[in-house]
Motif scaffolding. Structure first.
Motif, PDB file in Angstrom:
ATOM      1  N   VAL A 238      18.237 -36.771  48.977  1.00 56.53           N
ATOM      2  CA  VAL A 238      17.510 -38.065  49.856  1.00 56.53           C
ATOM      3  C   VAL A 238      15.984 -37.256  50.339  1.00 56.53           C
ATOM      4  O   VAL A 238      15.642 -36.058  49.976  1.00 56.53           O
ATOM      5  CB  VAL A 238      18.140 -37.606  51.232  1.00 56.53           C
ATOM      6  N   HIS A 239      15.198 -38.083  50.093  1.00 55.23           N
ATOM      7  CA  HIS A 239      13.829 -37.831  50.448  1.00 55.23           C
ATOM      8  C   HIS A 239      13.314 -38.570  51.696  1.00 55.23           C
ATOM      9  O   HIS A 239      13.636 -39.545  52.046  1.00 55.23           O
ATOM     10  CB  HIS A 239      12.969 -38.122  49.265  1.00 55.23           C
ATOM     11  N   MET A 240      12.596 -37.754  52.518  1.00 59.07           N
ATOM     12  CA  MET A 240      12.110 -38.327  53.905  1.00 59.07           C
ATOM     13  C   MET A 240      10.576 -38.066  54.069  1.00 59.07           C
ATOM     14  O   MET A 240      10.177 -37.025  53.714  1.00 59.07           O
ATOM     15  CB  MET A 240      13.017 -37.675  55.077  1.00 59.07           C
ATOM     16  N   VAL A 241      10.181 -39.164  54.454  1.00 58.15           N
ATOM     17  CA  VAL A 241       8.486 -38.915  54.575  1.00 58.15           C
ATOM     18  C   VAL A 241       8.204 -39.416  55.797  1.00 58.15           C
ATOM     19  O   VAL A 241       8.556 -40.219  56.563  1.00 58.15           O
ATOM     20  CB  VAL A 241       7.676 -39.644  53.556  1.00 58.15           C
ATOM     21  N   PRO A 242       7.019 -38.952  56.484  1.00 57.83           N
ATOM     22  CA  PRO A 242       6.467 -39.348  57.599  1.00 57.83           C
ATOM     23  C   PRO A 242       5.996 -40.751  57.753  1.00 57.83           C
ATOM     24  O   PRO A 242       5.448 -41.268  56.715  1.00 57.83           O
ATOM     25  CB  PRO A 242       5.361 -38.264  58.112  1.00 57.83           C
ATOM     26  N   VAL A 243       6.263 -41.651  58.971  1.00 59.36           N
ATOM     27  CA  VAL A 243       5.802 -42.972  58.731  1.00 59.36           C
ATOM     28  C   VAL A 243       4.473 -42.900  59.575  1.00 59.36           C
ATOM     29  O   VAL A 243       4.627 -42.314  60.934  1.00 59.36           O
ATOM     30  CB  VAL A 243       6.568 -43.991  59.352  1.00 59.36           C
ATOM     31  N   ALA A 244       3.679 -43.510  59.347  1.00 64.54           N
ATOM     32  CA  ALA A 244       2.473 -43.702  60.317  1.00 64.54           C
ATOM     33  C   ALA A 244       2.069 -44.987  60.468  1.00 64.54           C
ATOM     34  O   ALA A 244       2.438 -45.947  59.908  1.00 64.54           O
ATOM     35  CB  ALA A 244       1.273 -42.866  59.521  1.00 64.54           C
ATOM     36  N   GLY A 245       1.930 -45.195  61.810  1.00 59.54           N
ATOM     37  CA  GLY A 245       1.425 -46.369  62.309  1.00 59.54           C
ATOM     38  C   GLY A 245       2.542 -47.475  62.399  1.00 59.54           C
ATOM     39  O   GLY A 245       2.386 -48.797  62.362  1.00 59.54           O
ATOM     40  N   ASP A 246       3.751 -47.243  62.665  1.00 56.44           N
ATOM     41  CA  ASP A 246       4.771 -47.980  62.704  1.00 56.44           C
ATOM     42  C   ASP A 246       5.180 -47.535  64.290  1.00 56.44           C
ATOM     43  O   ASP A 246       5.597 -46.585  64.457  1.00 56.44           O
ATOM     44  CB  ASP A 246       5.900 -47.699  61.845  1.00 56.44           C
ATOM     45  N   PRO A 247       5.285 -48.491  65.207  1.00 52.15           N
ATOM     46  CA  PRO A 247       5.819 -48.304  66.635  1.00 52.15           C
ATOM     47  C   PRO A 247       6.899 -47.887  66.739  1.00 52.15           C
ATOM     48  O   PRO A 247       7.627 -47.531  67.858  1.00 52.15           O
ATOM     49  CB  PRO A 247       5.300 -49.450  67.516  1.00 52.15           C
ATOM     50  N   ASN A 248       8.102 -48.361  65.719  1.00 53.92           N
ATOM     51  CA  ASN A 248       9.337 -48.064  66.056  1.00 53.92           C
ATOM     52  C   ASN A 248       9.779 -47.091  64.930  1.00 53.92           C
ATOM     53  O   ASN A 248      11.123 -46.929  65.011  1.00 53.92           O
ATOM     54  CB  ASN A 248      10.158 -49.242  65.527  1.00 53.92           C
ATOM     55  N   ALA A 249       9.150 -46.280  64.292  1.00 61.50           N
ATOM     56  CA  ALA A 249       9.823 -45.349  63.170  1.00 61.50           C
ATOM     57  C   ALA A 249       8.981 -44.099  63.143  1.00 61.50           C
ATOM     58  O   ALA A 249       7.552 -44.407  62.968  1.00 61.50           O
ATOM     59  CB  ALA A 249      10.169 -46.141  61.995  1.00 61.50           C
TER      60      ALA A 249
END
Lengths: 272, 368
Positions: A238-249
């Motif tokens: 599993v890989h997880m990255v930050p989300v920028a600019g999404d109001p819901n995530a």
């Protein structure tokens, strides 16, 4: 990024089920006869046991079979189980690939932190702590990048290491169908086509799913997983990255899996 | 690792469903059984509920008391049950129904409910008679989920993805699982009872002819038919309700023997003796068990059990009366006043009936 030492038996099995579910492909057989129609199940669950996921066209980004003959769709109708089927036209190794679109999920902080720990995503735990988010519920987008390697006609020596361009992709660097129990399987982990270092790669045997065999990927995205026995295997990461600019995530995860069989009898051995 | 975390993120156009367990946060399985019972399980995946979901809320009184939900449990998961079920609408042909619902206790019993990763709430009911299609919807907004519909006797389940609060695509119910309306039941079982005598029940026909041949006068026929009817009604009901059980291997040869007996007695005496009525009553008890065997093979609709039983019995009765009426019209009316009626009709007829009965007896004993 330094290589993280192999975590020997580092992951104690948790009694409580986890919020995170693995996702993998279970073909009706890993060695389909040439000319047969292979059923392709999508399964969601834990410890290599799960629920069959009927076909959901709204979630499919890609669902194909790739062999020397090229790429053909794994076809099916909405809500079908198995989720798809494909005719096996020629002998040799073939890869089934399934990539989903994003889903969103929100989990309570404790559940989310547990799952991050279990999947080896300590870096995300640390980043959440740095942001002061540790007590906040998660807002996550996730998608699936599942592969399955089958040996049509029970034969084949090439094509196992084909890179299909999945978001997160496990690439075996040895033909599992030419392996024996106890052999090590080198696997490369690619994220958006580039080696991913420091990710926890886990292998589970269908016959002994409670025993995790795991290793962190090195700077070239490689692990070497010693598979103690023959049979059907699931390798996952599993890989997880930050989300920028999404109001819901805040985070986006990608779940890669690879299923294959190490034949019990073993085919006529052909060194790589 | 830090480098990975700050890596540029590609934002793909994304279709967003609302569940980590791709089958849905609340997935639903409906099972329809032959005879019309159904169970609908709503399985709540507690691991993937949005934070705060079901934290509070009161259960819609329309749902009625929730089985197994003790006040103690209700204080723990009452809000969750309310949030999960208040928006449920189950309908047949568009007409909503309100079946009772119960919490299915996990393996560890009530004490493990609080920790169970999944909760199952089960609606149980009867398909309304004459229904054509089933629909399910749940107004709660938890994204796409899977509705699985299983029909007893069908290997393949029907599956569909339901989009959030939308109503499911109507599922056309198989006729075997839809109870008939009362009128349909009455007609169907009346016909089944009648055809079980005429033309299918040659052994019952011969028995009734045996009764008819004893005497052409009304009183003996009436008394025998009444005794026979009362008796077979009693054992038909008792056997169907499970109070008595006798193997067909015993009942069927005895039925054959009863035919032999009435026919032989017709030859011996033309008069109605008291023991004849008693014996016909006894034989009626046997024939009733035979009818019950047939009726249980045909099956009785659960919801209309008694009407079906009564109509089957009435159908049997009509069949017998028809046999007597036809015999009277063809044999009794033209020949009853002839001096040779007994010699040329009753005795040869009874001999033939006795012979056939005896043959059946041997056959049934040997075959059994």
């Amino acid at each position: 990024m330094r290589r993280v030492p192999l975590l020997a038996a580092a992951f104690v099995l948790l009694a409580a089920p986890l919020a995170a579910h693995d996702f993998w492909i279970e073909p009706t057989t890993f060695r389909p006869a040439v000319g047969s129609v292979l059923g392709v199940r999508l399964v969601v669950g834990q410890r290599f046991r799960g629920d069959v996921l009927p076909r959901n066209p709204a979630m499919i980004a890609k669902f194909v079979l790739v062999s020397d003959a090229g790429e053909v769709p794994v076809a099916g109708r909405a809500a079908d189980d198995p989720a798809g089927s494909v005719r096996i036209e020629q002998p040799g190794l073939a890869l089934i690939a399934y990539r989903s679109l994003d889903s969103s999920v929100s989990l309570e902080a404790a559940k989310f932190e547990d799952y991050l720990k279990d999947e080896g995503l300590e870096a995300v735990i640390a980043e959440r702590a740095r942001r002061g988010d540790s007590q906040k519920p998660s807002r996550e987008l996730f998608s699936r990048s599942a592969k399955s390697l089958v040996a049509a006609g029970g034969v084949g020596t090439t094509g196992f290491d084909r890179v299909l361009g999945m978001t997160l992709e496990l690439v075996p660097e040895k033909n599992p169908y030419a392996m024996k129990g106890g052999d090590a399987l080198p696997v490369r982990l690619l994220y958006e086509g580039k080696p991913l270092a420091g990710a926890l790669v886990v292998a589970l045997s269908y016959d002994d799913p409670d025993k995790k065999i795991s290793e962190r990927s090195d700077k070239n995205g490689r692990v070497s997983l010693r598979l103690p026995q023959e049979g059907v295997w699931l390798v996952k990461a599993v890989h997880m990255v930050p989300v920028a600019g999404d109001p819901n995530a805040d985070w986006r995860s990608v779940w890669a899996s690879l299923t294959f069989e190490v034949p019990v009898a073993g085919p006529p051995s052909k060194p790589e | 690792m830090r480098r990975l975390l700050v890596a540029a993120v590609f934002l793909f156009a994304s279709v967003v469903a609302a569940s980590a367990h791709e089958l849905g946060t609340i997935r639903v399985t409906a099972r329809f059984q032959k005879g019309g019972r159904y169970e609908i399980d709503a399985v709540i995946d507690r691991q993937h509920l949005p934070p705060g979901f079901g934290a509070s809320g009161t259960i819609d009184p329309r749902l009625g008391p929730i089985g197994n939900l003790t006040p103690g449990l209700a204080s723990e998961i009452g809000g969750l049950v309310a949030a999960s079920l208040n928006g449920v609408r189950i309908a047949f042909d568009g007409k909503p129904v309100s079946p009772p619902v119960a919490l299915v206790l996990p393996e560890g019993g009530a004490s493990s409910v609080a920790r169970a990763p999944e909760l199952t709430l089960r609606f149980s009911g009867e398909v309304p008679a004459g229904s054509g299609a089933f629909t399910w919807s749940n107004a709660v907004r938890l994204g796409t989920y899977m509705l699985t519909i299983r029909t007893e006797g069908e290997e393949q389940a029907a599956r569909q993805w339901v989009e959030g609060p939308a109503e499911s695509v109507p599922f056309v119910l198989k006729s075997e699982i839809v109870p008939m309306t009362r009128g349909r039941v009455a007609r169907t079982y009346l016909v089944l009872g009648f055809t079980h005598i005429l033309p299918k029940g040659t052994d019952h026909i011969l028995f009734v002819l045996g009764i008819f041949l004893l005497s052409i006068r009304l009183k003996p026929i009436l008394m025998q038919v009444t005794a026979f009817t009362i008796a077979h009604t009693i054992t038909l009901a008792l056997t169907i309700y499970g109070f008595v059980a006798l193997s067909p291997r015993i009942v069927e040869p005895l039925i054959a023997l009863s035919i032999v007996y009435v026919a032989v007695e017709n030859i011996v005496t033309p008069r109605l003796t008291p023991w004849r009525v008693a014996l016909v009553f006894g034989f009626g008890l046997l024939h009733g068990m035979g009818f019950a065997g047939v009726l249980s093979q045909l099956g009785l609709p659960r919801s209309e059990f008694l009407p079906a039983l009564l109509c089957f019995n009435a159908g049997v009765e009509l069949g017998q009366l028809t046999v007597i009426a036809v015999a009277f019209l063809l044999i009794g009316l033209p020949f009853r006043n002839r001096p040779w009626y007994r010699q040329r009709i009753v005795i040869p007829g009874s001999l033939a009936i006795a012979a056939i009965g005896l043959y059946w007896f041997v056959q049934r004993v040997a075959g059994g």
